[in-house]
Design an enzyme around this catalytic site. Structure first.
Site, PDB file in Angstrom:
ATOM      1  N   TRP A   1      71.023  -2.754 -13.386  1.00 26.65           N
ATOM      2  CA  TRP A   1      71.331  -1.337 -13.285  1.00 26.65           C
ATOM      3  C   TRP A   1      71.342  -0.695 -14.670  1.00 26.65           C
ATOM      4  O   TRP A   1      71.575  -1.360 -15.678  1.00 26.65           O
ATOM      5  CB  TRP A   1      72.714  -1.120 -12.646  1.00 26.65           C
ATOM      6  N   HIS A   6      76.228   0.556 -13.820  1.00 29.65           N
ATOM      7  CA  HIS A   6      77.259  -0.320 -14.399  1.00 29.65           C
ATOM      8  C   HIS A   6      78.603   0.388 -14.531  1.00 29.65           C
ATOM      9  O   HIS A   6      79.662  -0.196 -14.251  1.00 29.65           O
ATOM     10  CB  HIS A   6      76.792  -0.860 -15.751  1.00 29.65           C
ATOM     11  N   ASP A  45      74.065  -4.716 -22.363  1.00 31.53           N
ATOM     12  CA  ASP A  45      72.673  -4.257 -22.477  1.00 31.53           C
ATOM     13  C   ASP A  45      72.326  -3.862 -23.909  1.00 31.53           C
ATOM     14  O   ASP A  45      71.164  -3.922 -24.295  1.00 31.53           O
ATOM     15  CB  ASP A  45      72.415  -3.085 -21.526  1.00 31.53           C
ATOM     16  N   ARG A  48      72.189  -7.499 -25.922  1.00 40.19           N
ATOM     17  CA  ARG A  48      71.055  -8.408 -25.694  1.00 40.19           C
ATOM     18  C   ARG A  48      69.828  -8.006 -26.489  1.00 40.19           C
ATOM     19  O   ARG A  48      68.920  -8.813 -26.681  1.00 40.19           O
ATOM     20  CB  ARG A  48      70.727  -8.513 -24.200  1.00 40.19           C
ATOM     21  N   HIS A  60      71.114 -11.810 -17.552  1.00 41.87           N
ATOM     22  CA  HIS A  60      71.200 -10.600 -16.725  1.00 41.87           C
ATOM     23  C   HIS A  60      70.542 -10.760 -15.348  1.00 41.87           C
ATOM     24  O   HIS A  60      70.601  -9.835 -14.537  1.00 41.87           O
ATOM     25  CB  HIS A  60      70.572  -9.412 -17.457  1.00 41.87           C
ATOM     26  N   HIS A 116      79.751  -6.741 -16.591  1.00 46.08           N
ATOM     27  CA  HIS A 116      78.329  -6.368 -16.529  1.00 46.08           C
ATOM     28  C   HIS A 116      77.537  -7.237 -15.545  1.00 46.08           C
ATOM     29  O   HIS A 116      76.758  -6.719 -14.733  1.00 46.08           O
ATOM     30  CB  HIS A 116      77.712  -6.482 -17.922  1.00 46.08           C
ATOM     31  N   ASP A 120      74.978  -6.573 -12.390  1.00 51.85           N
ATOM     32  CA  ASP A 120      73.546  -6.900 -12.335  1.00 51.85           C
ATOM     33  C   ASP A 120      73.167  -7.813 -11.172  1.00 51.85           C
ATOM     34  O   ASP A 120      72.088  -7.659 -10.591  1.00 51.85           O
ATOM     35  CB  ASP A 120      73.097  -7.551 -13.643  1.00 51.85           C
ATOM     36  N   HIS A 126      67.146  -8.095  -9.743  1.00 51.89           N
ATOM     37  CA  HIS A 126      67.681  -9.053 -10.715  1.00 51.89           C
ATOM     38  C   HIS A 126      67.817 -10.449 -10.106  1.00 51.89           C
ATOM     39  O   HIS A 126      68.251 -11.379 -10.779  1.00 51.89           O
ATOM     40  CB  HIS A 126      69.024  -8.574 -11.274  1.00 51.89           C
ATOM     41  N   HIS A 149      61.111  -1.973 -11.076  1.00 52.18           N
ATOM     42  CA  HIS A 149      62.427  -2.414 -11.528  1.00 52.18           C
ATOM     43  C   HIS A 149      63.247  -1.224 -12.038  1.00 52.18           C
ATOM     44  O   HIS A 149      64.423  -1.068 -11.686  1.00 52.18           O
ATOM     45  CB  HIS A 149      62.299  -3.482 -12.626  1.00 52.18           C
ATOM     46  N   ASP A 153      66.969   0.253 -11.081  1.00 54.77           N
ATOM     47  CA  ASP A 153      68.040   0.279 -12.086  1.00 54.77           C
ATOM     48  C   ASP A 153      68.585   1.684 -12.292  1.00 54.77           C
ATOM     49  O   ASP A 153      69.803   1.873 -12.408  1.00 54.77           O
ATOM     50  CB  ASP A 153      67.501  -0.188 -13.451  1.00 54.77           C
TER      51      ASP A 153
HETATM   52  N1  DCM Z   1      70.151   0.460 -21.027  1.00 60.98           N
HETATM   53  C1  DCM Z   1      71.269   1.261 -21.108  1.00 60.98           C
HETATM   54  N2  DCM Z   1      72.020   1.276 -22.243  1.00 60.98           N
HETATM   55  C2  DCM Z   1      71.671   0.488 -23.263  1.00 60.98           C
HETATM   56  C3  DCM Z   1      70.554  -0.351 -23.187  1.00 60.98           C
HETATM   57  C4  DCM Z   1      69.806  -0.346 -22.033  1.00 60.98           C
HETATM   58  O1  DCM Z   1      71.558   1.966 -20.150  1.00 60.98           O
HETATM   59  N3  DCM Z   1      72.412   0.542 -24.367  1.00 60.98           N
HETATM   60  C5  DCM Z   1      69.439   0.501 -19.777  1.00 60.98           C
HETATM   61  C6  DCM Z   1      67.948   0.616 -19.847  1.00 60.98           C
HETATM   62  C7  DCM Z   1      67.507  -0.038 -18.542  1.00 60.98           C
HETATM   63  C8  DCM Z   1      68.664  -0.951 -18.197  1.00 60.98           C
HETATM   64  O2  DCM Z   1      69.713  -0.709 -19.121  1.00 60.98           O
HETATM   65  O3  DCM Z   1      67.385   0.911 -17.505  1.00 60.98           O
HETATM   66  C9  DCM Z   1      68.245  -2.364 -18.281  1.00 60.98           C
HETATM   67  O4  DCM Z   1      69.392  -3.129 -18.135  1.00 60.98           O
HETATM   68  P1  DCM Z   1      69.255  -4.400 -17.199  1.00 60.98           P
HETATM   69  O5  DCM Z   1      69.969  -4.821 -18.238  1.00 60.98           O
HETATM   70  O6  DCM Z   1      69.750  -3.904 -15.881  1.00 60.98           O
HETATM   71  O7  DCM Z   1      69.993  -5.692 -17.481  1.00 60.98           O
HETATM   72  N1  DCM Z   2      64.786  -8.370 -15.877  1.00 63.82           N
HETATM   73  C1  DCM Z   2      64.876  -9.055 -14.683  1.00 63.82           C
HETATM   74  N2  DCM Z   2      64.189 -10.202 -14.497  1.00 63.82           N
HETATM   75  C2  DCM Z   2      63.395 -10.686 -15.460  1.00 63.82           C
HETATM   76  C3  DCM Z   2      63.271  -9.998 -16.686  1.00 63.82           C
HETATM   77  C4  DCM Z   2      63.981  -8.827 -16.869  1.00 63.82           C
HETATM   78  O1  DCM Z   2      65.615  -8.627 -13.782  1.00 63.82           O
HETATM   79  N3  DCM Z   2      62.744 -11.822 -15.258  1.00 63.82           N
HETATM   80  C5  DCM Z   2      65.505  -7.106 -16.039  1.00 63.82           C
HETATM   81  C6  DCM Z   2      66.444  -6.960 -17.214  1.00 63.82           C
HETATM   82  C7  DCM Z   2      66.384  -5.467 -17.448  1.00 63.82           C
HETATM   83  C8  DCM Z   2      64.972  -5.078 -17.080  1.00 63.82           C
HETATM   84  O2  DCM Z   2      64.510  -6.107 -16.177  1.00 63.82           O
HETATM   85  O3  DCM Z   2      67.230  -4.802 -16.540  1.00 63.82           O
HETATM   86  C9  DCM Z   2      64.037  -4.943 -18.252  1.00 63.82           C
HETATM   87  O4  DCM Z   2      64.068  -6.149 -18.968  1.00 63.82           O
HETATM   88  P1  DCM Z   2      63.475  -6.260 -20.451  1.00 63.82           P
HETATM   89  O5  DCM Z   2      64.160  -5.224 -21.240  1.00 63.82           O
HETATM   90  O6  DCM Z   2      63.832  -7.684 -20.855  1.00 63.82           O
HETATM   91  O7  DCM Z   2      61.997  -6.041 -20.296  1.00 63.82           O
HETATM   92 ZN    ZN Z   3      72.040  -6.003 -17.601  1.00 63.98          ZN
HETATM   93 ZN    ZN Z   4      67.576  -4.151 -14.506  1.00 61.84          ZN
END
Ligand code: DCM
Ligand code: DCM
Ligand code: ZN
Ligand code: ZN
Ligand code: DCM
Length: 268
Positions: A1, A6, A45, A48, A60, A116, A120, A126, A149, A153
């Protein structure tokens, strides 16, 4: 998300934790404000993407090597990679948050990750390996080029709520909290906690992952990748997705509260 999802999960959890759990969390986080969990819900987020935190990127998600839409399933030994996954991370940080040998900073990080990752694990993509959890499936949403994706999210939750501020999250959390307490979810909320076991975090989190992954077959990709690839998804696809997004955010918040209650006080 994204941020909205989140933060909303965190606010819902705040509405269901016991006062002892609230104190436990506020003490760890050194935050007695009314947003003590929401304030840390997206830290993972940011972390990472730092060089120090890059090890946590695989935490995640869990890449289920299933075959949607005909077959949806998650297998811990098959799908949780050698670098870890969201299920192993929930286990690890559940033990670290109560590990008195760790520094204040490490205990704080453990709690921030739990908040978090329980969010997720409830995002269906995810819990799916196909096309990197839908990241390489190009779509458009309200005319913007993005990917499948990302609309789960962020774009679809934000269209539903109309923004992504902390205030938007608090408002959405209030609506979903009422649905859990007295509305559409009140008769099913006890089933959301079935199988929850603080002494077996892997089995518990695998239950959550399996539940979430099932929506990949039923709702995310019911007619396969070709049915959504290159398509504008702000119409009937969005309308069908919304009830699943609401349900998964509500479940995540309710389960997060129950998990924190078990960590802090040993009962839900
Ligand atoms: N994202 C966010 N704040 C951050 C970094 C990333 O809201 N400081 C957002 C961008 C993507 C989402 O998080 O939409 C990806 O996160 P995923 O981590 O769901 O693990
Ligand atoms: N993500 C996922 N599965 C994967 C790789 C990434 O669910 N195998 C998620 C994490 C973040 C978004 O996709 O929410 C974008 O990932 P990234 O920033 O690593 O490209
Ligand atoms: Zn996340
Ligand atoms: Zn995501
Ligand atoms: N770490 C972790 N889980 C563990 C052990 C370590 O997430 N079971 C991460 C968090 C710590 C970092 O590694 O900030 C460095 O840990 P250490 O100081 O134990 O090497």
């Amino acid at each position: 998300w994204g941020t909205l999802g989140h933060d909303t999960v965190a606010y819902i959890a705040q509405n269901f934790v016991t006062s002892a759990t609230k104190t436990f969390c506020q003490n760890i986080l050194a935050d007695t404000s009314t947003s003590y969990l929401a304030n840390v819900a997206t830290w993972a987020d940011t972390y990472r993407y730092t060089s120090e935190g890059s090890f946590s990127a695989p935490y995640h998600f869990i890449d289920a090597e299933d075959d949607p839409p005909s077959s949806c399933n998650v297998d811990y030994n098959r799908d949780c990679g050698s670098g870890g996954c969201v299920v192993s991370a929930i286990q690890n940080y559940t033990s670290r948050v109560v590990d008195t040998s760790l520094s204040t900073t490490e205990v704080q990080k453990a709690l921030k990750w739990i908040v978090h990752f329980i969010g997720d694990i409830h995002q269906p993509l995810h819990d799916e390996a196909l096309d990197i959890g839908g990241n390489t499936i190009d779509v458009t949403f309200d005319g913007t080029s993005t990917n499948l994706h990302h609309i789960w999210d962020t774009n679809m939750p934000e269209k539903l709520v109309g923004g992504y501020t902390l205030t938007d999250a608090k408002t959405w959390a209030k609506t979903l909290t009422t649905s859990i307490k007295t509305g559409a979810y009140s008769s099913q909320k006890s089933s959301w906690l079935s199988g929850i076991n603080i002494d077996d975090p892997i089995t518990t989190a695998m239950g959550w992952a399996t539940d979430s992954n099932a929506y990949v077959c039923s709702t995310v990709l019911p007619d396969g990748v070709s049915a959504v690839s290159g398509q504008e998804l702000d119409g009937s696809y969005y309308t069908t997705a919304v009830p699943v997004i609401e349900l998964q955010i509500a479940k995540a918040g309710y389960r997060l509260a129950a998990w924190l209650n078990l960590i802090a006080t040993g009962s839900t």
